[in-house]
Design an enzyme around this catalytic site. Structure first.
Site, short mmCIF file in Angstrom:
data_model
loop_
_atom_site.label_atom_id
_atom_site.label_comp_id
_atom_site.label_asym_id
_atom_site.label_seq_id
_atom_site.Cartn_x
_atom_site.Cartn_y
_atom_site.Cartn_z
N GLY A 34 17.79 14.28 -35.07
CA GLY A 34 18.19 15.66 -35.33
C GLY A 34 18.02 16.11 -36.76
N LYS A 60 16.45 5.50 -21.30
CA LYS A 60 16.29 5.46 -22.75
C LYS A 60 17.56 4.81 -23.31
CE LYS A 60 15.89 8.11 -26.93
NZ LYS A 60 16.18 9.40 -27.55
N ASN A 113 13.16 16.74 -29.51
CA ASN A 113 14.20 17.61 -28.93
C ASN A 113 14.59 18.72 -29.91
OD1 ASN A 113 17.23 16.96 -26.95
ND2 ASN A 113 16.48 18.87 -27.75
N THR A 114 15.31 18.33 -30.99
CA THR A 114 15.91 19.34 -31.87
C THR A 114 14.87 20.27 -32.48
OG1 THR A 114 17.63 17.73 -32.36
CG2 THR A 114 17.47 19.63 -33.83
N ALA A 164 12.76 10.75 -32.62
CA ALA A 164 13.83 11.13 -33.55
C ALA A 164 13.31 11.55 -34.92
CB ALA A 164 14.85 10.02 -33.73
N GLY A 165 13.76 12.71 -35.34
CA GLY A 165 13.54 13.16 -36.71
C GLY A 165 12.28 13.97 -36.94
#
Lengths: 64, 267
Positions: free
Chosen positions: B162, B101, B210-211, B188-189
């Site tokens: 995040g 990545k 992830n987050t 992301a996001g």
């Protein structure tokens, strides 16, 4: 020489395996670069290091 | 439906369209439970210098079932193409995996990727035999250029890494999807499963989270919820959404509606 971005005392005759022992790093699950040569830790040669060498020792950690 | 609708990246097929990051978890036990509950088959990891003063701790790769997951090392933290290429080679040596990545991020506040550095690094890394999945802003022109140099996917951002702000870039992601020759992974996001559902509904091939999972009160439950969100979005995309209308259209027949007796009609 430099190890992971920090100056490291160089002693003539120092080898890569000796450096890992000195740093108490088990070679499995790390990767090592000496200059532009990249090695899985377990396959890193016991090469003699030079004073101008730049050594990186990394591992995988959590990330996204 | 997942088995008849696999995701194929660089010739490898996956039944799950949800990729997970391994950062920010309280511990490996919580992380493993989330990975399990998500059904993911592709997990990202970061590469960092070993602490010289306190070596020997951690062991992420030992905590992961490497038979089960396609590892996707990232170049997070790299600010230039040159740094990313170096970290990519270290990542390959550390994991034995040539998937990457690619992140080239000079901006610490919004963590926005550098399109020029990303393209430059991608071209070098494809030439070095890597399977490159680049993190990008949703820029269709850049996406096509990355396809041309041989990237395996493109990974446009939904909102800053995040941030949990959700799919703020849907109009631009539509343009990336239009005519894409490689899988498009929204990364992301994403904050909640409905964000992931929305991305897949638009036609994105997969989502990376992830987050939103790691920072949920119950990460494993949230991982399961994201799996369902991704599945719902994908099913919706395949089913084909209705056309939008400017005004209402009754769902019940307009003929035969019961009215009050008409006083004009003689009894």
């Amino acid at each position: 020489m430099q190890v992971n971005g920090q100056p490291h005392p160089f002693t003539p005759g120092l080898t890569l395996h000796a450096l890992l022992r000195e740093l108490a790093i088990a070679p499995e699950r790390v990767a090592i670069a000496v200059g532009d040569d990249f090695y899985p830790g377990g396959q890193a040669p016991d090469c003699e290091l030079a004073e101008e060498d730049v050594v990186e020792i990394v591992r995988a950690i959590g990330g996204g | 439906m997942t088995h008849s609708d696999p995701l194929t990246i660089a010739g490898k097929t996956f039944t799950s369209r949800l990729m997970l990051g391994t950062g920010k978890y309280h511990d490996f036990t919580v992380m493993r439970a989330a990975l399990e509950a998500s059904g993911t088959q592709i997990v990202t990891v970061a590469i960092r210098r070993v602490e010289l003063k306190a070596p020997g701790h951690d062991g992420l790769l030992d905590a992961l079932n490497l038979e089960r997951y396609q590892l996707l090392p990232n170049t997070a933290g790299c600010r230039t193409a040159e740094e990313a290429v170096r970290v990519a080679k270290l990542a390959r040596a550390a994991t034995g995996v040539n998937w990457l990545k690619l992140e080239v991020i000079p901006d610490p506040k919004y963590l926005l990727p550098d399109p020029i550095g990303t393209l430059k690094a991608a071209e070098i890394l494809v030439g070095e035999g890597f399977t490159v999945l680049p993190y990008i802003q949703p820029d269709a022109v850049l996406a096509r250029a990355l396809e041309r140099v041989g990237c395996a996917t493109v990974m446009p951002l939904a909102s800053p890494i995040g941030s949990g702000r959700g799919l703020r870039t849907s109009e631009l992601i539509r343009t990336v999807l239009d005519g894409a020759a490689v899988p498009v992974v929204v990364d992301a996001g994403l904050g909640v499963p409905s964000d992931a559902a929305q991305a897949l509904e638009l036609g994105a091939d997969a989502a990376l989270v992830n987050t939103a999972i790691a920072e949920a009160r119950d990460p494993a439950a949230m991982a399961h919820a994201f799996a369902l969100g991704v599945q719902a979005g994908r099913l919706s995309y395949l089913a084909g959404r209705m056309a939008e209308r400017e005004s209402a259209s009754p769902s019940s027949p307009v003929a035969g509606v019961v009215r009050l007796p008409d006083p004009e009609i003689p009894a």
